[in-house]
Design a protein around this motif. Structure first.
Motif, mmCIF file in Angstrom:
data_model
loop_
_atom_site.group_PDB
_atom_site.id
_atom_site.type_symbol
_atom_site.label_atom_id
_atom_site.label_comp_id
_atom_site.label_asym_id
_atom_site.label_seq_id
_atom_site.Cartn_x
_atom_site.Cartn_y
_atom_site.Cartn_z
ATOM 1 N N ALA A 19 13.234 -17.879 27.565
ATOM 2 C CA ALA A 19 13.095 -19.332 27.677
ATOM 3 C C ALA A 19 12.328 -19.753 28.927
ATOM 4 O O ALA A 19 11.765 -20.845 28.970
ATOM 5 N N THR A 20 12.297 -18.894 29.930
ATOM 6 C CA THR A 20 11.669 -19.253 31.207
ATOM 7 C C THR A 20 10.400 -18.465 31.493
ATOM 8 O O THR A 20 9.855 -18.544 32.593
ATOM 9 N N ASP A 21 9.924 -17.697 30.523
ATOM 10 C CA ASP A 21 8.713 -16.893 30.688
ATOM 11 C C ASP A 21 8.850 -15.889 31.829
ATOM 12 O O ASP A 21 7.893 -15.594 32.527
ATOM 13 N N GLU A 22 10.064 -15.394 32.033
ATOM 14 C CA GLU A 22 10.294 -14.323 33.001
ATOM 15 C C GLU A 22 10.695 -13.099 32.183
ATOM 16 O O GLU A 22 11.861 -12.914 31.850
ATOM 17 N N GLN A 23 9.708 -12.297 31.848
ATOM 18 C CA GLN A 23 9.912 -11.199 30.910
ATOM 19 C C GLN A 23 10.905 -10.168 31.431
ATOM 20 O O GLN A 23 10.899 -9.818 32.609
ATOM 21 N N THR A 24 11.727 -9.675 30.513
ATOM 22 C CA THR A 24 12.649 -8.589 30.823
ATOM 23 C C THR A 24 12.753 -7.679 29.610
ATOM 24 O O THR A 24 12.445 -8.083 28.485
ATOM 25 N N TRP A 25 13.168 -6.458 29.846
ATOM 26 C CA TRP A 25 13.338 -5.482 28.776
ATOM 27 C C TRP A 25 14.664 -4.779 28.992
ATOM 28 O O TRP A 25 14.944 -4.302 30.088
ATOM 29 N N GLN A 26 15.473 -4.714 27.940
ATOM 30 C CA GLN A 26 16.773 -4.066 28.074
ATOM 31 C C GLN A 26 16.630 -2.556 28.070
ATOM 32 O O GLN A 26 15.958 -1.982 27.218
ATOM 33 N N LEU A 27 17.287 -1.943 29.031
ATOM 34 C CA LEU A 27 17.412 -0.490 29.103
ATOM 35 C C LEU A 27 18.863 -0.130 28.801
ATOM 36 O O LEU A 27 19.768 -0.936 29.030
ATOM 37 N N PRO A 28 19.108 1.067 28.305
ATOM 38 C CA PRO A 28 20.482 1.424 27.941
ATOM 39 C C PRO A 28 21.339 1.751 29.158
ATOM 40 O O PRO A 28 20.876 2.386 30.098
ATOM 41 N N LEU A 29 22.568 1.307 29.125
ATOM 42 C CA LEU A 29 23.551 1.706 30.134
ATOM 43 C C LEU A 29 24.243 2.947 29.560
ATOM 44 O O LEU A 29 25.361 2.880 29.057
ATOM 45 N N GLU A 30 23.542 4.047 29.609
ATOM 46 C CA GLU A 30 23.962 5.280 28.935
ATOM 47 C C GLU A 30 25.055 5.989 29.734
ATOM 48 O O GLU A 30 24.793 6.559 30.790
ATOM 49 N N ARG A 31 26.263 5.939 29.222
ATOM 50 C CA ARG A 31 27.431 6.481 29.928
ATOM 51 C C ARG A 31 27.367 7.998 30.119
ATOM 52 O O ARG A 31 27.999 8.518 31.027
ATOM 53 N N LYS A 32 26.607 8.699 29.294
ATOM 54 C CA LYS A 32 26.553 10.155 29.468
ATOM 55 C C LYS A 32 25.858 10.547 30.774
ATOM 56 O O LYS A 32 25.974 11.679 31.214
ATOM 57 N N TYR A 33 25.161 9.586 31.420
ATOM 58 C CA TYR A 33 24.553 9.858 32.728
ATOM 59 C C TYR A 33 25.516 9.612 33.891
ATOM 60 O O TYR A 33 25.180 9.866 35.040
ATOM 61 N N ARG A 34 26.705 9.113 33.616
ATOM 62 C CA ARG A 34 27.667 8.797 34.679
ATOM 63 C C ARG A 34 27.978 9.981 35.589
ATOM 64 O O ARG A 34 28.090 9.817 36.807
ATOM 65 N N PRO A 35 28.102 11.215 35.078
ATOM 66 C CA PRO A 35 28.373 12.342 35.983
ATOM 67 C C PRO A 35 27.302 12.540 37.064
ATOM 68 O O PRO A 35 27.575 13.163 38.094
ATOM 69 N N ALA A 36 26.120 11.988 36.867
ATOM 70 C CA ALA A 36 25.050 12.140 37.862
ATOM 71 C C ALA A 36 25.384 11.452 39.181
ATOM 72 O O ALA A 36 24.781 11.773 40.208
ATOM 73 N N ILE A 37 26.329 10.510 39.173
ATOM 74 C CA ILE A 37 26.690 9.855 40.433
ATOM 75 C C ILE A 37 28.038 10.342 40.976
ATOM 76 O O ILE A 37 28.546 9.805 41.950
ATOM 77 N N ASP A 38 28.591 11.381 40.346
ATOM 78 C CA ASP A 38 29.793 12.002 40.897
ATOM 79 C C ASP A 38 29.431 12.709 42.200
ATOM 80 O O ASP A 38 28.305 13.170 42.384
ATOM 81 N N SER A 39 30.400 12.795 43.089
ATOM 82 C CA SER A 39 30.185 13.454 44.375
ATOM 83 C C SER A 39 31.376 14.340 44.695
ATOM 84 O O SER A 39 32.514 13.978 44.406
#
Length: 132
Positions: A42-62
């Motif tokens: 509606a505001t001509d500010e383009q965006t594109w949805q990317l997936p919030l893919e939960r299988k990548y969650r272990p990548a931020i484990d520490s």
């Protein structure tokens, strides 16, 4: 709050993937993400949805801390997964504006320099917001 939206230049991953005139949006509630995408259109500010893919969650484990804030190759997704940890389950969307936050030249309504990308989008979203 009924929902959370954050807007940041969190990673360069979206800028590399989507270029300088489009943000990426990720979120944990599709109905709310749809509202963000509609406000962008509606505001001509383009965006594109990317997936919030939960299988990548272990990548931020520490092994040292609760989690780390850098997750490897899927940078935009793992950064959003990091943010999602702090939403307390509320509907949430993240706009990664690393690309459109700056313009090297005039392009339509965007002028050279800082673009204020997302301002019109957030105003429209707040005016049109629909609770769950």
């Amino acid at each position: 709050p009924d929902a959370i939206v954050d807007i940041a230049t969190l990673t360069g991953a979206c800028a590399r993937a989507l270029g300088p005139q489009m943000s990426g949006v990720l979120g944990n509630d599709q109905r709310f993400v749809n509202q963000v995408v509609a406000a962008a259109a509606a505001t001509d500010e383009q965006t594109w949805q990317l997936p919030l893919e939960r299988k990548y969650r272990p990548a931020i484990d520490s092994y040292i801390a609760d989690m780390k804030n850098v997750g490897g190759e899927a940078g935009a997704i793992t950064a959003a997964l990091f943010l999602d940890e702090f939403t307390s389950g509320l509907p949430w969307a993240h706009l990664d504006i690393a690309g459109p936050m700056w313009s090297d030249g005039d392009a339509g309504w965007l002028q050279r320099g800082a673009t204020a990308y997302g301002t019109r989008l957030l105003i429209n979203l707040s005016e049109a917001f629909k609770r769950r």
